[in-house]
Motif scaffolding. Sequence first.
Motif, PDB file in Angstrom:
ATOM      1  N   LEU A 280       4.508   0.752   1.750  1.00 10.10           N
ATOM      2  CA  LEU A 280       4.722  -0.218   2.750  1.00 10.10           C
ATOM      3  C   LEU A 280       4.089  -1.480   2.039  1.00 10.10           C
ATOM      4  O   LEU A 280       3.329  -1.913   1.509  1.00 10.10           O
ATOM      5  N   VAL A 281       4.786  -2.695   2.763  1.00  8.03           N
ATOM      6  CA  VAL A 281       4.406  -3.976   2.533  1.00  8.03           C
ATOM      7  C   VAL A 281       4.162  -4.556   3.825  1.00  8.03           C
ATOM      8  O   VAL A 281       5.121  -4.694   4.778  1.00  8.03           O
ATOM      9  N   GLY A 282       2.827  -4.756   4.322  1.00  5.66           N
ATOM     10  CA  GLY A 282       2.490  -5.042   5.545  1.00  5.66           C
ATOM     11  C   GLY A 282       2.724  -4.036   6.454  1.00  5.66           C
ATOM     12  O   GLY A 282       2.428  -2.801   6.189  1.00  5.66           O
TER      13      GLY A 282
ATOM     14  N   ARG B  64       1.013  -1.238   0.216  1.00  8.54           N
ATOM     15  CA  ARG B  64      -0.183   0.075  -0.008  1.00  8.54           C
ATOM     16  C   ARG B  64       0.848   1.276   0.068  1.00  8.54           C
ATOM     17  O   ARG B  64       2.090   1.169   0.290  1.00  8.54           O
ATOM     18  N   THR B  65       0.371   2.430  -0.395  1.00  4.45           N
ATOM     19  CA  THR B  65       0.757   3.759  -0.502  1.00  4.45           C
ATOM     20  C   THR B  65       0.269   4.546   0.189  1.00  4.45           C
ATOM     21  O   THR B  65      -1.122   4.587   0.305  1.00  4.45           O
ATOM     22  N   VAL B  66       0.880   5.461   1.263  1.00  2.24           N
ATOM     23  CA  VAL B  66       0.340   6.357   1.881  1.00  2.24           C
ATOM     24  C   VAL B  66       1.206   7.585   1.702  1.00  2.24           C
ATOM     25  O   VAL B  66       2.314   7.716   1.613  1.00  2.24           O
ATOM     26  N   THR B  67       0.381   8.762   1.351  1.00  2.00           N
ATOM     27  CA  THR B  67       1.095  10.007   1.084  1.00  2.00           C
ATOM     28  C   THR B  67       0.748  11.052   2.400  1.00  2.00           C
ATOM     29  O   THR B  67      -0.217  11.206   2.822  1.00  2.00           O
ATOM     30  N   GLY B  68       1.995  11.613   2.661  1.00  6.39           N
ATOM     31  CA  GLY B  68       1.839  12.777   3.907  1.00  6.39           C
ATOM     32  C   GLY B  68       1.513  13.966   3.387  1.00  6.39           C
ATOM     33  O   GLY B  68       1.316  14.289   2.207  1.00  6.39           O
ATOM     34  N   PRO B  69       1.010  14.693   4.271  1.00  5.16           N
ATOM     35  CA  PRO B  69       0.525  16.242   3.781  1.00  5.16           C
ATOM     36  C   PRO B  69       1.552  17.035   3.325  1.00  5.16           C
ATOM     37  O   PRO B  69       2.789  16.953   3.514  1.00  5.16           O
ATOM     38  N   VAL B  70       1.355  17.960   2.567  1.00  8.52           N
ATOM     39  CA  VAL B  70       2.285  19.098   2.315  1.00  8.52           C
ATOM     40  C   VAL B  70       2.505  19.819   3.245  1.00  8.52           C
ATOM     41  O   VAL B  70       1.830  20.536   4.101  1.00  8.52           O
TER      42      VAL B  70
ATOM     43  N   ALA C  20       2.439  10.352   7.576  1.00  5.06           N
ATOM     44  CA  ALA C  20       2.361   9.529   6.518  1.00  5.06           C
ATOM     45  C   ALA C  20       2.398   8.004   7.232  1.00  5.06           C
ATOM     46  O   ALA C  20       1.557   7.213   7.191  1.00  5.06           O
ATOM     47  N   ILE C  21       3.448   7.993   8.271  1.00  4.14           N
ATOM     48  CA  ILE C  21       3.737   6.771   9.045  1.00  4.14           C
ATOM     49  C   ILE C  21       2.482   6.546   9.834  1.00  4.14           C
ATOM     50  O   ILE C  21       1.858   5.515  10.155  1.00  4.14           O
ATOM     51  N   ASP C  22       2.029   7.587  10.618  1.00  7.74           N
ATOM     52  CA  ASP C  22       0.925   7.682  11.380  1.00  7.74           C
ATOM     53  C   ASP C  22      -0.169   7.264  10.850  1.00  7.74           C
ATOM     54  O   ASP C  22      -0.961   6.422  11.292  1.00  7.74           O
ATOM     55  N   ALA C  23      -0.609   7.668   9.706  1.00  2.45           N
ATOM     56  CA  ALA C  23      -1.778   7.446   8.977  1.00  2.45           C
ATOM     57  C   ALA C  23      -1.665   5.812   8.355  1.00  2.45           C
ATOM     58  O   ALA C  23      -2.834   5.225   8.500  1.00  2.45           O
ATOM     59  N   ALA C  24      -0.719   5.363   8.228  1.00  6.03           N
ATOM     60  CA  ALA C  24      -0.437   4.033   7.810  1.00  6.03           C
ATOM     61  C   ALA C  24      -0.594   2.896   8.976  1.00  6.03           C
ATOM     62  O   ALA C  24      -1.133   1.786   8.478  1.00  6.03           O
ATOM     63  N   ARG C  25      -0.290   3.343  10.033  1.00  6.42           N
ATOM     64  CA  ARG C  25      -0.509   2.465  11.274  1.00  6.42           C
ATOM     65  C   ARG C  25      -1.732   2.616  11.836  1.00  6.42           C
ATOM     66  O   ARG C  25      -1.724   2.019  12.946  1.00  6.42           O
ATOM     67  N   ARG C  26      -2.704   3.290  11.478  1.00  9.51           N
ATOM     68  CA  ARG C  26      -4.051   3.552  12.174  1.00  9.51           C
ATOM     69  C   ARG C  26      -4.669   2.350  11.774  1.00  9.51           C
ATOM     70  O   ARG C  26      -4.588   1.825  10.709  1.00  9.51           O
TER      71      ARG C  26
END
Length: 196
Positions: free
Chosen positions: A124-126, A104-110, A190-196
């Motif tokens: 990310l993979v997993g 999956r792909t997660v984009t952080g804010p500007v 982006a990391i925080d959004a991916a781990r929610r």
Amino acid sequence: MRRAFLAVTGLAAGTTLLVVLKAAPETTRVAEVATPERPPVVPAPAGPTPTGSAPAAPERTSAPPTTTEPSTPATTRAPRNAGGRTTSATPTPRRTTAPPSTRRTVTGPVVGNEYGNVQVRIVLVGDRIVDVVALELPEETAESDRRSSSVDNRYSGTDGEVVRRQDADLDTVSGATATSDAYQQSLQAAIDAARR
């Protein structure tokens, strides 16, 4: 006369019998020496006997059975079941396959700074970060472009510092503090959004 005939016949039969019996023990003894008697060989049952049925009577043989299996100690030979297939003494563990990891792909804010905008996308993979791409970096002047390239080369890519550390806690690039900080802020979001 009849009695005489029976007496002579009986005497002849008795003499013949005596001669036969006297010679018989020698013949038997010779036969015993030539072929000594062996106990009958009875093979062990090949598998468990089904409940409710009597085991089949084994055939009696006078010579040991021949085998094509190599001789191995009884402690290392694997038991055989009734079908002739070799079975393991210990159960084999079941192979479990993990579900395929989702990519999956997660984009952080500007995140803006005095030199321009910074935006980061992670792949990310997993739960593992496998790639990082800087979607936007300051490039308005030659100096900001140079700083952005330094930050991008150090942090981004499949072998960048982000993938090695799996974290947004990165060393600041010398001479590009503002761009480094903005990069880390977008990355952390982006990391925080991916781990929610």
